[in-house]
Design a protein around this motif. Structure first.
Motif, PDB file in Angstrom:
ATOM      1  N   ARG A 314       0.638  -1.121  -0.054  1.00  0.00           N
ATOM      2  CA  ARG A 314      -0.137   0.141   0.085  1.00  0.00           C
ATOM      3  C   ARG A 314       0.956   1.388  -0.040  1.00  0.00           C
ATOM      4  NH1 ARG A 314      -5.182  -1.503   1.887  1.00  0.00           N
ATOM      5  NH2 ARG A 314      -5.427  -3.704   1.235  1.00  0.00           N
ATOM      6  N   CYS A 315       2.310   1.259   0.468  1.00  0.00           N
ATOM      7  CA  CYS A 315       2.933   2.323   0.401  1.00  0.00           C
ATOM      8  C   CYS A 315       3.838   2.612  -0.763  1.00  0.00           C
ATOM      9  CB  CYS A 315       4.136   2.085   1.468  1.00  0.00           C
ATOM     10  SG  CYS A 315       3.246   2.144   3.273  1.00  0.00           S
ATOM     11  N   LEU A 316       3.430   1.953  -1.830  1.00  0.00           N
ATOM     12  CA  LEU A 316       4.218   2.019  -3.028  1.00  0.00           C
ATOM     13  C   LEU A 316       4.133   3.316  -3.481  1.00  0.00           C
ATOM     14  CD1 LEU A 316       4.054  -1.335  -5.043  1.00  0.00           C
ATOM     15  CD2 LEU A 316       6.091  -0.370  -4.201  1.00  0.00           C
ATOM     16  N   GLN A 317       5.214   4.117  -4.062  1.00  0.00           N
ATOM     17  CA  GLN A 317       5.119   5.406  -5.024  1.00  0.00           C
ATOM     18  C   GLN A 317       5.467   5.100  -6.392  1.00  0.00           C
ATOM     19  OE1 GLN A 317       7.918   7.505  -2.793  1.00  0.00           O
ATOM     20  NE2 GLN A 317       6.695   7.929  -1.230  1.00  0.00           N
ATOM     21  N   THR A 318       6.358   3.853  -6.789  1.00  0.00           N
ATOM     22  CA  THR A 318       6.774   3.373  -7.967  1.00  0.00           C
ATOM     23  C   THR A 318       6.472   2.213  -8.141  1.00  0.00           C
ATOM     24  OG1 THR A 318       8.330   5.521  -8.282  1.00  0.00           O
ATOM     25  CG2 THR A 318       8.599   3.525  -9.795  1.00  0.00           C
ATOM     26  N   LEU A 319       5.687   1.779  -9.252  1.00  0.00           N
ATOM     27  CA  LEU A 319       5.433   0.338  -9.542  1.00  0.00           C
ATOM     28  C   LEU A 319       5.977  -0.006 -10.971  1.00  0.00           C
ATOM     29  CD1 LEU A 319       4.522  -2.427  -8.784  1.00  0.00           C
ATOM     30  CD2 LEU A 319       2.387  -1.865  -9.250  1.00  0.00           C
ATOM     31  N   LEU A 349       0.634   5.754  -5.049  1.00  0.00           N
ATOM     32  CA  LEU A 349       1.370   5.675  -6.510  1.00  0.00           C
ATOM     33  C   LEU A 349       1.347   6.753  -7.076  1.00  0.00           C
ATOM     34  CD1 LEU A 349       0.301   2.146  -8.356  1.00  0.00           C
ATOM     35  CD2 LEU A 349       2.513   2.994  -7.318  1.00  0.00           C
ATOM     36  N   ARG A 350       2.615   7.074  -7.355  1.00  0.00           N
ATOM     37  CA  ARG A 350       2.922   8.337  -8.293  1.00  0.00           C
ATOM     38  C   ARG A 350       3.290   8.004  -9.773  1.00  0.00           C
ATOM     39  NH1 ARG A 350       3.194  12.414  -4.364  1.00  0.00           N
ATOM     40  NH2 ARG A 350       4.382  13.997  -5.702  1.00  0.00           N
ATOM     41  N   HIS A 351       4.183   6.757  -9.781  1.00  0.00           N
ATOM     42  CA  HIS A 351       4.481   6.598 -11.186  1.00  0.00           C
ATOM     43  C   HIS A 351       4.243   4.955 -11.336  1.00  0.00           C
ATOM     44  CE1 HIS A 351       6.879  10.143 -11.135  1.00  0.00           C
ATOM     45  NE2 HIS A 351       7.276   9.699  -9.593  1.00  0.00           N
ATOM     46  N   LEU A 352       3.353   4.742 -12.595  1.00  0.00           N
ATOM     47  CA  LEU A 352       2.937   3.287 -12.784  1.00  0.00           C
ATOM     48  C   LEU A 352       3.255   2.803 -14.218  1.00  0.00           C
ATOM     49  CD1 LEU A 352       1.361   0.607 -11.991  1.00  0.00           C
ATOM     50  CD2 LEU A 352      -0.724   1.914 -12.703  1.00  0.00           C
ATOM     51  N   TYR A 353       3.836   1.716 -14.225  1.00  0.00           N
ATOM     52  CA  TYR A 353       4.214   1.338 -15.494  1.00  0.00           C
ATOM     53  C   TYR A 353       3.752  -0.187 -15.624  1.00  0.00           C
ATOM     54  CZ  TYR A 353       7.778   4.978 -15.037  1.00  0.00           C
ATOM     55  OH  TYR A 353       8.490   6.191 -14.889  1.00  0.00           O
ATOM     56  N   LEU A 354       2.738  -0.388 -16.442  1.00  0.00           N
ATOM     57  CA  LEU A 354       1.941  -1.425 -16.650  1.00  0.00           C
ATOM     58  C   LEU A 354       2.813  -2.568 -17.444  1.00  0.00           C
ATOM     59  CD1 LEU A 354      -1.630  -0.257 -16.691  1.00  0.00           C
ATOM     60  CD2 LEU A 354      -0.580  -1.490 -14.901  1.00  0.00           C
ATOM     61  N   ASN A 371      -3.039  10.445  -7.071  1.00  0.00           N
ATOM     62  CA  ASN A 371      -1.501  11.127  -6.885  1.00  0.00           C
ATOM     63  C   ASN A 371      -0.761  10.630  -8.124  1.00  0.00           C
ATOM     64  OD1 ASN A 371      -2.017  12.389  -4.299  1.00  0.00           O
ATOM     65  ND2 ASN A 371      -1.686  10.235  -3.586  1.00  0.00           N
ATOM     66  N   LEU A 372      -1.439  10.011  -9.189  1.00  0.00           N
ATOM     67  CA  LEU A 372      -0.552   9.465 -10.349  1.00  0.00           C
ATOM     68  C   LEU A 372       0.217  10.578 -10.938  1.00  0.00           C
ATOM     69  CD1 LEU A 372       0.175   6.356 -10.618  1.00  0.00           C
ATOM     70  CD2 LEU A 372      -1.413   6.583 -12.402  1.00  0.00           C
ATOM     71  N   LEU A 373       1.391  10.387 -11.272  1.00  0.00           N
ATOM     72  CA  LEU A 373       2.185  11.486 -12.291  1.00  0.00           C
ATOM     73  C   LEU A 373       2.334  11.007 -13.372  1.00  0.00           C
ATOM     74  CD1 LEU A 373       4.670  13.161  -9.540  1.00  0.00           C
ATOM     75  CD2 LEU A 373       2.568  14.038 -10.165  1.00  0.00           C
ATOM     76  N   THR A 374       2.968   9.630 -13.379  1.00  0.00           N
ATOM     77  CA  THR A 374       3.291   8.666 -14.740  1.00  0.00           C
ATOM     78  C   THR A 374       2.358   7.692 -14.770  1.00  0.00           C
ATOM     79  OG1 THR A 374       5.221   9.603 -14.338  1.00  0.00           O
ATOM     80  CG2 THR A 374       5.022   7.808 -16.018  1.00  0.00           C
ATOM     81  N   LEU A 375       1.706   7.526 -16.034  1.00  0.00           N
ATOM     82  CA  LEU A 375       1.154   6.333 -16.358  1.00  0.00           C
ATOM     83  C   LEU A 375       1.574   5.838 -17.692  1.00  0.00           C
ATOM     84  CD1 LEU A 375      -0.947   4.136 -15.787  1.00  0.00           C
ATOM     85  CD2 LEU A 375      -2.852   5.779 -16.624  1.00  0.00           C
ATOM     86  N   ASN A 393      -3.391  15.064 -11.254  1.00  0.00           N
ATOM     87  CA  ASN A 393      -2.056  15.411 -11.249  1.00  0.00           C
ATOM     88  C   ASN A 393      -1.179  14.618 -12.307  1.00  0.00           C
ATOM     89  OD1 ASN A 393      -2.340  16.904  -8.743  1.00  0.00           O
ATOM     90  ND2 ASN A 393      -2.602  14.885  -7.953  1.00  0.00           N
ATOM     91  N   LEU A 394      -1.584  13.946 -13.268  1.00  0.00           N
ATOM     92  CA  LEU A 394      -0.942  13.249 -14.314  1.00  0.00           C
ATOM     93  C   LEU A 394      -0.045  14.039 -15.132  1.00  0.00           C
ATOM     94  CD1 LEU A 394      -0.844  10.284 -15.105  1.00  0.00           C
ATOM     95  CD2 LEU A 394      -2.421  10.674 -16.623  1.00  0.00           C
ATOM     96  N   ARG A 395       1.138  13.787 -15.315  1.00  0.00           N
ATOM     97  CA  ARG A 395       2.012  14.651 -16.188  1.00  0.00           C
ATOM     98  C   ARG A 395       2.474  13.919 -17.464  1.00  0.00           C
ATOM     99  NH1 ARG A 395       6.206  17.731 -12.305  1.00  0.00           N
ATOM    100  NH2 ARG A 395       4.822  19.086 -11.006  1.00  0.00           N
ATOM    101  N   ASP A 396       2.573  12.432 -17.250  1.00  0.00           N
ATOM    102  CA  ASP A 396       3.210  11.857 -18.396  1.00  0.00           C
ATOM    103  C   ASP A 396       2.238  10.685 -18.733  1.00  0.00           C
ATOM    104  OD1 ASP A 396       4.410  10.455 -20.201  1.00  0.00           O
ATOM    105  OD2 ASP A 396       6.175   9.970 -19.079  1.00  0.00           O
TER     106      ASP A 396
END
Length: 609
Positions: A314-319, A349-354, A371-375, A393-396
């Motif tokens: 649950r604490c992940l910021q980048t996955l 999560l702030r950065h998620l790469y599927l 809070n996601l910045l990168t998807l 808040n999505l930037r990318d």
């Protein structure tokens, strides 16, 4: 002070970086006295003393950022975005300001720290983006030596490599690691030899090269295997299977030990690790409930189903789940991966790469990730397009695969796909080997991105959207396999802040392309790559007045360069690669078209003919 640098460029540059942060004559005099003091107490090594002075002049908030660079191998090209994510996950960089009230987010603070390290010449900048932001960086060998020395002196981390004594086999087993908070593995480690229950960071960076895999197999057995390979292929395949099974067992033991012994881990990074044997992500990974950063990029999985226990993190910021799949002796297959619908629980999560290829049964709800910045690798087959509304808040945003709005009736007619998001800065749309999307959806998506500065289109769109659909802030565009029938230059040339244009493989299928006068007023870099049908490119006088770098690659039917290039006084570099010999001969000194390019200081020809 320069004489203390013994004429060494690095020492002069670094000392200049120290002085650049000083604003008065007294501060400069203090630096001068410090240089003398370092030289007196040192061993006459000169440059090492100057470099140490640069480290001692770092403010406290930059020291840990600098020492963290010791994690990376020599000459490694470090991704600035990934480095910033690691800094944030480790708690090295933080922001006390309230992001919702207009304060800088922590990634912006980290980016400022990276810029400051570059200005102090502690790192070397590699690539920059269209806004001149740092994309990659690296360290000079001598600066890295200083970094390693200081990291060891301050017990900042433990590095497992061929020169550390913590290696394979008996040498490694006899070197039990205790009491460290960070481990960087540059070779495959015996994880069971790490006895640090308070370990916070584990970074793997290695490949299973021939030299390293020898350490996992008896040398005599290897000699026998080499003999069998040459004389009995069936026996060789049997031996190979046994070897792979043994390697899988070693990996399984390592993962099991890691997930059950290092329960305080905040960072677990497997980026850059490749192994054809295949991994199986144990459900025990759910024990690492303190993880802030998890990267599995490039790992090869033989189990195509990720465990549901990932939802415990649950604490992940980048996955980063950009994994591959394994099919046996033939290596990576690219078969789709099943991702359980648990990511919605990771609300930090702030950065998620599927994964690029998800199983058809994968259906992910992402509406809670505010809070996601990168998807990355979002698609409408495995995700809900409506969830993008909540990512304010999505930037990318990187879309890969299916993208069809009509599948979702609840959005109504002509929905605002990204809601009221005016923060998005980068949009990538990659749709290869699947059904062609509705061009109206693409236009609608681009039109909804009012402030993006970077756009990448890799899809068969046929026609670019009209000029007014593009953000006026766009500085960089990448086009590939777009199959544009109409010349894109009249549309793109009107964009006021446009600096980088890359027109790649079959982006344009026409025969003629033209840049009119007063177009591309700020274009700095232009790459024309594998436009197979292009025969003529016209450049009017006054077009591209700021162009500095031009690259032409494998445009076999292009007859000649435009006469208009001779009017571009800013052009500093011309690269001609894999073009016909006749094209090259015209541009060389004495050739018919040499007058068009004779003002360019650097002209590079490669594999022409």
């Amino acid at each position: 002070m320069v004489r203390h640098c013994a004429g060494l460029p690095l020492a002069i540059i670094v000392l200049g970086g120290v002085l650049a942060r000083k604003n008065s004559l007294n501060e400069w005099q203090t630096v001068s006295e410090n240089v003398k003091s370092y030289l007196k107490r040192g061993k006459g090594q000169g440059i090492e003393d100057v470099l140490e002075l640069s480290y001692d002049n770092l403010p406290p908030y930059l020291r840990s950022c600098f020492l963290y660079l010791s994690n990376f191998t020599e000459d490694y090209e470090i991704s600035a975005k990934r480095l910033i994510q690691l800094w944030v996950a480790e708690g090295i960089v933080f922001s006390n300001q309230n992001e919702r009230n207009g304060g800088k987010i922590v990634e912006d603070v980290a980016e400022y720290y990276l810029i400051e390290l570059a200005e102090r010449c502690m790192i070397q900048v590699g690539e920059r983006d269209a806004l001149s932001k740092i994309q990659t960086c690296r360290m000079h060998d001598l600066m890295r030596d200083l970094c390693l020395s200081k990291a060891k002196e301050e017990n900042f981390l433990c590095i497992v490599d061929h020169s550390s004594g913590n290696q394979f086999g008996k040498d490694f087993s006899s070197c039990t690691i205790r009491g460290v908070r960070r481990v960087a593995a540059h070779v495959f480690p015996q994880v069971q030899c790490i006895k640090s229950p308070h370990l916070r960071s584990f970074l793997f960076s290695f490949e299973f090269s021939a030299e390293q895999t020898k350490a996992l197999t008896n040398p005599k057995m290897l000699m026998m295997a080499n003999y069998i390979f040459e004389h009995d292929k069936e026996m060789w395949n049997l031996i190979l299977w046994i070897y792979i099974l043994r390697l899988k067992y070693i990996l399984w033991r390592s993962w099991t030990y890691m997930f059950n012994s290092f329960k305080l881990l905040r960072v677990l990074n497997f980026e850059g690790c490749f192994c054809d044997a295949g991994f199986n992500l144990s459900s025990d990974i759910g024990n690492l409930i303190h993880l802030r950063f998890l990267c599995l990029e490039g790992l090869c999985f033989y189990n195509l189903k990720l465990p549901a226990s990932l939802g415990n993190l649950r604490c992940l910021q980048t996955l980063d789940l950009r994994v591959d799949s394994y099919v046996g002796l033939n290596g990576i297959s690219g078969r789709p991966i099943y991702v359980p619908n648990v990511i919605w629980r990771m609300k930090q999560l702030r950065h998620l790469y599927l994964p690029k290829h998800c199983d058809r049964k994968t259906k992910l709800k992402l509406c809670t990730l505010k809070n996601l910045l990168t998807l990355a690798n979002f698609n409408t087959r495995n995700c809900y397009v409506g969830d993008l509304h909540n990512m304010m808040n999505l930037r990318d945003l990187q879309i890969f695969g299916s993208f069809h709005i009509e599948d979702f009736e609840d959005l109504g007619k002509n929905p605002a796909i990204l809601g009221n998001n005016n923060i998005l800065r980068s949009l990538t749309l990659t749709i290869e080997n699947v059904e062609i999307p509705d061009p109206r959806h693409v236009t609608h998506l681009i039109f909804g991105c009012a402030n993006i500065y970077e756009l990448r289109l890799v899809l068969k769109i046929g026609k670019l959207p009209e000029y007014h659909h593009f953000s006026s802030n766009i500085a960089s565009i990448y086009l590939r396999i777009c199959n544009l029938v109409e010349d894109p230059m009249p549309t793109l040339g009107r964009l006021p802040k446009f600096r980088i244009l890359k027109i790649r493989e079959d982006a344009f299928t026409g025969k003629e392309m033209a840049c009119s006068a007063q177009s591309f007023v700020k274009l700095d870099f232009l790459s024309i790559y594998r436009l197979h049908n292009l025969e003529e490119w016209k450049v009017d006088e006054g077009a591209m007045p700021a162009l500095r770098h031009l690259e032409i690659y494998k445009c076999k039917n292009l007859k000649m360069l435009s006469d208009g290039l001779r009017f571009i006084a800013t052009l500093r570099k011309l690269e001609i690669r894999r073009m016909p010999k006749a094209f090259k001969d015209k541009l060389e000194e004495g050739g018919d078209d040499f007058y068009k390019v004779q003002h360019i200081p650097s002209i590079v020809f490669e594999n022409c003919g």
